[in-house]
Design an enzyme around this catalytic site. Structure first.
Site, PDB file in Angstrom:
ATOM      1  N   LYS A 132       0.795  -1.159   0.191  1.00 40.90           N
ATOM      2  CA  LYS A 132      -0.088   0.127   0.035  1.00 40.90           C
ATOM      3  C   LYS A 132       0.740   1.169  -0.116  1.00 40.90           C
ATOM      4  O   LYS A 132       2.054   1.413   0.136  1.00 40.90           O
ATOM      5  CB  LYS A 132      -0.983   0.185   1.037  1.00 40.90           C
ATOM      6  CG  LYS A 132      -1.870  -1.026   1.307  1.00 40.90           C
ATOM      7  CD  LYS A 132      -2.703  -1.182   0.036  1.00 40.90           C
ATOM      8  CE  LYS A 132      -3.796  -2.336  -0.156  1.00 40.90           C
ATOM      9  NZ  LYS A 132      -3.498  -3.574  -0.108  1.00 40.90           N
ATOM     10  N   ILE A 133       0.182   2.565   0.054  1.00 42.10           N
ATOM     11  CA  ILE A 133       0.987   3.738  -0.200  1.00 42.10           C
ATOM     12  C   ILE A 133       1.844   4.052   1.048  1.00 42.10           C
ATOM     13  O   ILE A 133       2.806   4.651   0.860  1.00 42.10           O
ATOM     14  CB  ILE A 133      -0.033   4.753  -0.396  1.00 42.10           C
ATOM     15  CG1 ILE A 133       0.679   5.967  -0.996  1.00 42.10           C
ATOM     16  CG2 ILE A 133      -0.976   4.940   0.588  1.00 42.10           C
ATOM     17  CD1 ILE A 133      -0.428   7.234  -1.560  1.00 42.10           C
TER      18      ILE A 133
END
Length: 378
Positions: free
Chosen positions: A192-193
């Protein structure tokens, strides 16, 4: 294979994570308790705003499961799910022995189609049962059609579980994703980011619900001098070590969002010259995507460019890509459940590809990708 591998979306540490991890070691809080967890939750609450109360958990999947429990989803209940998503959006419905009803995508955001959603609700009502929840996903960082889905949810008085696993930093009408659902979730998986190595959060606007979520996530232990349990709980709490990583990652979140959006601009510059390739993008100014993954769809063309051909070229050059999510209604696991829509999500799966989108994508890597994409018509 040529050169060092270019990954799709690898973890990207900011440098201060070790400070918080070391603090956990120094204070001997190597457990599911400690100051990192409290501080991490508070940091996210401040970031999201809108009276958000956060519970840090072991995964985004755990957060959806707890959300279903908080909404009293039980065996035989209908839960309306976006079909075009990762399986973690739907698996918790099965954990509760409930019945997933899958909803097609619409073309502008690739997320839940309001028309198909309402058709599904009417079907469920005809069966004599109002759905217990709507799980609305913001896929690849793109916010779903918040106004339209919320209007339908309010019309039929069905709560929304907002699955923003991929959408931390994304906004709709300048309001952060993670603040639109009756309950919302965000994931911090390694791709994820930002990441906590594995983990997620459950978000509510109600302190009592948050207290109940923490209770369920820590084995439903009652507040007594001995272990006493009257209902099923889970071992879902985030560890103090993981929360320490999260604290360091939150310090670089804004930079990570900008880097992902810069990656999108990079790909846009390349694909603007290809009529047969569409880069998935914000439909209008109401939507602000973190562009967690940059994705394309490929139309039939005279150059015989296909997702398979592109993937093969990238594999040969040691670059990771991935097909779009295979819709849940097309999965063997969910083959017996109802689906509403025209199978747009199936069409997207047939012609779509995810491209390298990491925030540590170097200029050298971008140059290599650009050269490969420039030559695909040859």
């Amino acid at each position: 294979m040529q050169g060092e591998k270019i990954w799709l979306s690898p973890p990207h540490l900011g440098g201060s994570e070790l400070k918080y991890i070391q603090d956990a070691f120094d204070t001997n809080w190597i457990s599911q308790y400690g100051s990192n967890i409290d501080a991490f939750e508070k940091t996210i609450e401040d970031y999201l705003g809108y009276d958000s109360f956060v519970t840090a958990l072991s995964s985004g999947t755990a957060a959806i499961h707890i959300a279903l429990r908080l909404l009293d989803v039980k065996e035989g209940d209908f839960v309306l799910c976006q079909s075009f998503t990762f399986v973690a959006s739907a698996n918790p419905v099965l954990y509760q022995n409930a019945i997933p009803v899958f909803i097609d995508s619409e073309a502008s955001t690739w997320n839940m189609c309001p028309n198909a959603l309402e058709d599904a609700i009417k079907y469920c009502l005809q069966q004599g049962k109002k759905p217990k929840a709507i799980i609305a996903v913001s896929l690849y960082g793109m916010p779903f059609m918040v106004d339209e889905i919320t209007e339908i949810a309010k019309k039929y008085e069905i709560p929304i579980i907002e699955d923003s696993a991929e959408a931390l930093g994304s906004k709709y009408k300048d309001r952060p994703c993670g603040t639109f659902g009756d309950l919302s979730i965000i994931s911090f998986n390694g791709n994820k980011i930002i990441t906590t190595s594995g983990g997620g959060i459950l978000i509510s606007r109600n302190q009592q619900l948050t207290d109940k979520a923490l209770y369920l996530a820590t084995q439903a232990k009652e507040n007594r001098d001995y272990y006493s349990h009257s209902e099923v709980g889970y071992n879902y709490r985030m560890s103090n070590i993981s929360a320490g990583i999260g604290r360091g990652q939150m310090e670089v979140l804004e930079d990570r969002i900008l880097k992902r959006r810069e990656n999108h601009s990079f790909y846009n510059e390349i694909f603007k010259n290809y009529d047969e390739i569409d880069l998935f993008a914000e439909p209008n100014d109401d939507f602000y995507s973190n562009y967690w993954l940059n994705t394309i769809t490929i139309e039939e063309n005279n150059y015989q460019i296909t997702k398979e051909k592109l993937k093969k070229i990238f594999i040969e050059n040691n670059i990771e890509t991935r097909y779009l999510w295979k819709p849940m209604h097309l999965q063997t696991l969910f083959g017996g459940y109802k689906f509403f829509g025209n199978n747009l999500c199936g069409i997207l799966f047939d012609k779509g590809l995810c491209l390298p989108s990491g925030t540590n994508l170097t200029d050298e890597s971008k140059s290599k990708i650009r050269d490969l994409l420039t030559d695909i018509r040859v």
